[in-house]
Design an enzyme around this catalytic site. Structure first.
Site, PDB file in Angstrom:
ATOM      1  N   GLU A 141      50.410  -7.850  35.604  1.00 28.99           N
ATOM      2  CA  GLU A 141      50.483  -6.391  35.733  1.00 28.99           C
ATOM      3  C   GLU A 141      50.573  -5.914  37.177  1.00 28.99           C
ATOM      4  OE1 GLU A 141      48.707  -6.893  31.607  1.00 28.99           O
ATOM      5  OE2 GLU A 141      48.629  -7.947  33.525  1.00 28.99           O
ATOM      6  N   GLU A 192      46.426 -10.397  26.616  1.00 26.73           N
ATOM      7  CA  GLU A 192      45.197  -9.673  26.267  1.00 26.73           C
ATOM      8  C   GLU A 192      44.950  -9.692  24.762  1.00 26.73           C
ATOM      9  OE1 GLU A 192      44.381  -6.159  29.260  1.00 26.73           O
ATOM     10  OE2 GLU A 192      46.520  -6.181  28.724  1.00 26.73           O
ATOM     11  N   ALA A 197      53.454  -5.476  27.185  1.00 28.43           N
ATOM     12  CA  ALA A 197      53.584  -4.111  26.695  1.00 28.43           C
ATOM     13  C   ALA A 197      55.040  -3.673  26.861  1.00 28.43           C
ATOM     14  CB  ALA A 197      52.649  -3.190  27.459  1.00 28.43           C
ATOM     15  N   GLY A 231      49.955  -7.526  28.016  1.00 27.91           N
ATOM     16  CA  GLY A 231      49.272  -7.114  26.798  1.00 27.91           C
ATOM     17  C   GLY A 231      49.261  -8.185  25.732  1.00 27.91           C
TER      18      GLY A 231
END
Length: 261
Positions: A135, A115, A67, A112
């Site tokens: 994270e 993911e 992210a 992310g």
């Protein structure tokens, strides 16, 4: 059709190649990119000329390196919930797509980005790919469905090891634990993804879509409820012209000509 600032979309031979296009940021996911991914998959769902999707990142360094931390660093508690739910909604749309989605992981798939790859139906990795959910190093947890999808794919123990240590794993280890379906040289990645998707698209499209739905939703149900869903979808396919064509073609020893009806 929507215009995308952070994505590119190309369609050829019923295959859509959707690329995250922020190479200067290692294709990091900011809010705009996530929203564009949602728009792109909505567009793809409605296009008759698209049978399946290859999702990748521009360049040779990163699929999606995570992210956008500069953006996330400004969020408060309410913002955090909204950021997480936006990503979850878009990634869930990908996961439930009845058109097969292959992640062509061409480099870093972290946070992310990992993911996003997990939300795809298959993951083909280049030899230089790396996966990770780091994270906790930032004082947060995966927020786009990684805490649910990774354990379902590789098992709880391995998933927790990856999440709690925040360590990256290389493509060969990702393949060993079942996170990657295949590992190929970088130069062969897109060709392999295309060949794999072409093989899938030669089959009955309704059956392919319902197999995806049955496997995905079935893992979220009890065994009895999952079996009921399977039998209902199995019966539903008996109402399709594709089933008649597929079985007749088998009996006549010829290639089936599916119409998606």
């Amino acid at each position: 059709m929507p215009e995308y600032s952070n994505l590119t979309l190309e369609v050829q031979d019923r295959i859509a190649v959707l690329s995250v296009n922020r190479p200067d940021k290692l294709n990091a996911l900011n809010e705009q990119t996530i929203r564009e991914l949602g728009q792109a998959f909505e567009e793809i769902a409605g296009r008759d000329d698209v049978g399946g999707v290859i999702l990748t990142g521009v360049g040779e360094k990163a699929f999606v390196a995570g992210a956008d931390i500069a953006e996330l660093s400004k969020m408060g508690p309410v913002d955090g919930i909204e950021v997480s739910r936006l990503g979850q909604q878009v990634f869930r749309r990908i996961e439930l797509s009845r058109k097969p989605v292959i992640a062509a992981v061409n480099g870093f798939a972290l946070g992310g980005g990992c993911e996003l790859a997990l939300a795809c139906h298959l993951r083909i990795a280049s030899e230089n790919a790396q996966f990770g959910l780091p994270e906790v190093k930032l004082g947060i947890i995966p927020g786009y469905g990684g805490t649910l999808r990774l354990p379902r794919i590789v098992g709880k123990g391995r998933a927790l090891e990856l999440m709690l240590t925040a360590q990256f794993i290389k493509a060969d280890e990702a393949y060993r634990i079942g996170l990657a379906n295949r590992v190929v040289p970088q130069a062969e990645l897109m060709d392999t993804a295309r060949k794999t998707l072409s093989t899938i698209l030669a089959n009955g499209p309704i059956a392919v879509g319902l197999a995806i739905e049955c496997a995905t939703r079935g893992m979220e149900m009890s065994v009895d409820d999952g079996l009921a869903l399977e039998s209902n979808l199995f019966g539903l396919l008996a109402a399709t012209s594709d089933m008649r064509e597929g079985m007749q073609a088998f009996l006549e020893k010829r290639k089936a000509e599916f119409t998606g009806r």
